[in-house]
Design an enzyme around this catalytic site. Structure first.
Site, PDB file in Angstrom:
ATOM      1  N   HIS A 152      32.037  40.867  37.222  1.00 58.24           N
ATOM      2  CA  HIS A 152      33.360  41.238  36.745  1.00 58.24           C
ATOM      3  C   HIS A 152      34.034  41.471  38.164  1.00 58.24           C
ATOM      4  O   HIS A 152      33.622  42.248  38.788  1.00 58.24           O
ATOM      5  CB  HIS A 152      33.468  42.158  35.853  1.00 58.24           C
ATOM      6  CG  HIS A 152      34.801  42.365  35.311  1.00 58.24           C
ATOM      7  ND1 HIS A 152      35.688  43.076  35.858  1.00 58.24           N
ATOM      8  CD2 HIS A 152      35.645  41.884  34.154  1.00 58.24           C
ATOM      9  CE1 HIS A 152      36.878  43.086  35.144  1.00 58.24           C
ATOM     10  NE2 HIS A 152      36.598  42.409  34.045  1.00 58.24           N
ATOM     11  N   GLU A 211      38.853  34.588  35.332  1.00 59.94           N
ATOM     12  CA  GLU A 211      39.770  35.786  35.233  1.00 59.94           C
ATOM     13  C   GLU A 211      40.471  36.021  36.794  1.00 59.94           C
ATOM     14  O   GLU A 211      40.037  36.421  37.511  1.00 59.94           O
ATOM     15  CB  GLU A 211      39.142  37.075  34.948  1.00 59.94           C
ATOM     16  CG  GLU A 211      38.241  37.216  33.587  1.00 59.94           C
ATOM     17  CD  GLU A 211      38.129  38.559  33.320  1.00 59.94           C
ATOM     18  OE1 GLU A 211      38.534  38.909  31.982  1.00 59.94           O
ATOM     19  OE2 GLU A 211      37.550  39.201  33.967  1.00 59.94           O
TER      20      GLU A 211
HETATM   21  P1  13P Z   1      43.082  42.639  30.541  1.00 61.35           P
HETATM   22  O1  13P Z   1      42.762  41.910  29.315  1.00 61.35           O
HETATM   23  O2  13P Z   1      43.095  44.080  30.298  1.00 61.35           O
HETATM   24  O3  13P Z   1      43.964  41.956  31.665  1.00 61.35           O
HETATM   25  O4  13P Z   1      41.454  42.749  31.404  1.00 61.35           O
HETATM   26  C1  13P Z   1      40.944  41.427  31.556  1.00 61.35           C
HETATM   27  C2  13P Z   1      39.418  41.780  31.795  1.00 61.35           C
HETATM   28  O5  13P Z   1      39.228  42.254  32.896  1.00 61.35           O
HETATM   29  C3  13P Z   1      38.573  41.439  30.854  1.00 61.35           C
HETATM   30  O6  13P Z   1      37.142  41.516  31.442  1.00 61.35           O
END
Ligand code: 13P
Length: 482
Positions: free
Chosen positions: A115, A187
């Site tokens: 992450h 992400e």
């Molecule tokens: P948000 O949905 O708060 O933008 O975070 C995304 C995230 O890091 C999920 O792992």
């Protein structure tokens, strides 16, 4: 047109460092209430119910109680549980770490790997993430591998290349059987927690590139089987439009998963879209035909034209003082900072900021702080080298010479050895031979640094590789002496 492959949609809530175990129990009560009501409405309207797979990643301390509550409420089949990270080591004297075996014994189904917040706040590198993928799979769980570019990368047109490189590094040791069980979460770092979601066509194209990569590296069957999630500011309001995109199989939700009502809505939108999803034709084939090696995706050379200038870095910080800009410039000039290293400049600027606001008033203090901050640049670079992010160890030597004439030759050697010892030996030797460092002194320090590194429990990668492997190299000091 080929039919759209059926992959079970998946929605995962990543609670990050939120919700203690009591709050987690309340979350469950509220979520199940919302869910029961929705299922009742669906049944009453006669609409088919195609539940997505749902996962929750609570903090470690809430895992056991959350699993217990799931069992008590009979929701074990509807919600699965996972962890936000894991150690890459099986067991031993690693205070504070949690092993994959502990998580799987507890009943975890997934583990997040890589992450962006882990990448940012913990000194881990691609090798560690690849090992984590391995231990998660070996312990019967599914890794959710997070990849995504930073804002600076995106502004310089290096979005998906960067994410693909992260993917390539993490799966480089895997075979097709392993890969089938991997879940990829795209992400974009700049979208996390900001409320900024990329344009739908940008998300769609990134997901297509990721599936293309999997096709190229592992073949079409695996590419059709792997689930790819989107994460970054997913909310009930935008979930429906995103889940309708090609190649998406669900969401990794941060902030909105803390609110059971919002999270339930995102799950319901996903379920509603998935009823008709597989009936639509897949709109495209793969962009690349034929297999290609993972190596082709790894660590691409970044052309000069794509490098971030310090001015760009400064633009990211509108309140940047001019001297901070000069630090950024210096860092850029010295290490040839590419966009990959922008983050270190950011760390540096934050560190300098933390030194206080008195600098403007007191020239002596200013001088001291700048002097200190030079040291911090060196630290930052060494940290970067440790993360294998900077290729220019030689530049660090130059920087040491230019920025701190008080350092003796031996001290420079020592500093470099710290850096080298954390990088790779061959590269260390290469850079040494291009610098003005005396070979014998270097060897002495190198050996010492190397040996202490070997004993250093922080440097697991080195310990794993073992000193013998390196001793057999012709450039290892003892061999040279013979
Ligand atoms: P948000 O949905 O708060 O933008 O975070 C995304 C995230 O890091 C999920 O792992």
């Amino acid at each position: 047109m080929p039919a759209r492959p059926r992959r079970k949609p998946l929605v995962v809530g990543n609670w990050k460092m939120n919700l203690n175990h009591r709050e987690a129990a309340q979350w469950m009560i509220d979520y199940s209430g919302m869910n029961d009501a929705w299922e009742g409405r669906m049944a009453a309207s006669g609409q088919p119910l195609d539940r997505p797979e749902i996962g929750i990643l609570p903090p470690f301390t809430s895992l056991q109680s959350f699993i217990d509550t799931l069992g008590e409420r009979g929701m074990g089949k509807q919600l699965a549980v996972g962890a936000q990270t894991v150690s890459d080591i099986a067991s031993g004297a690693y205070t504070g770490d949690i092993s994959a075996d502990m998580l799987s014994t507890l009943g975890c189904k997934y583990v997040l790997v890589g992450h962006s917040e882990q990448r940012r706040y913990h000194p881990e590198d691609d090798d560690t993430f690849a090992t984590k993928m391995r231990v998660v799979l070996d312990n019967g769980m599914q890794p959710i591998l997070c990849i995504g570019e930073t804002r600076a990368g995106r502004e310089h047109g290096i979005g998906i290349d960067y994410a693909l490189r992260q993917l390539a590094e993490a799966v480089s040791q895997m075979d097709c059987e392993d890969m089938k069980r991997v879940i990829v979460a795209y992400e974009p770092v700049w979208s996390i927690g900001t409320g900024n979601v990329p344009d739908l066509n940008v998300i769609e194209s990134a997901l297509a590139d990721i599936r293309d990569f999997i096709n190229a590296a592992f073949g079409a069957d695996i590419a059709a089987a792997v689930r790819i999630l989107y994460g970054g500011s997913v909310k009930p309001e935008n979930a429906m439009s995103i889940i309708r995109l090609n190649d998406i199989d669900g969401f990794l939700v941060g902030g909105a998963s803390l609110d059971p009502c919002s999270f339930a809505k995102i799950c319901h939108r996903t379920a509603e879209a998935s009823v008709t999803r597989h009936q639509r034709p897949a709109s495209r084939g793969f962009k690349r035909s034929g297999r290609m090696s993972i190596a082709e995706f790894k660590k691409p050379d970044i052309p000069e034209s794509r490098r971030v200038l310090a001015a760009d870095v400064a633009r990211e910080f509108p309140d940047t003082h001019s001297w901070r800009l000069s630090l950024a410039l210096a860092a850029y000039r010295t290490a040839g900072f590419s966009w990959l290293e922008v983050r270190a400049v950011q760390d540096l600027i934050e560190a300098v900021d933390a030194a206080g606001s008195a600098i403007e008033e007191d020239p002596d203090m200013l001088r001291d702080i700048i002097w200190d901050s030079r040291r911090q640049i060196i630290e930052a670079m060494i940290a970067l080298i440790e993360r294998d992010a900077v290729q220019g160890v030689y530049s660090v030597n130059q920087w040491l010479v230019e920025s701190d004439p008080r350092l003796t030759h031996d001290e420079r050697c020592e500093r470099l050895v710290q850096a080298y010892a954390s990088s790779t030996c061959r590269r260390a030797y290469h850079y040494m031979s291009h610098g003005d460092i005396d070979y014998d002194v270097f060897c002495t320090y190198f050996l010492e640094g190397y040996l202490s590194c070997d004993a250093n429990t922080d440097n697991r990668r080195w310990r794993r590789r073992g000193i013998d492997r390196y001793k057999s190299r012709p450039w290892f000091p003892s061999q040279q002496d013979e």
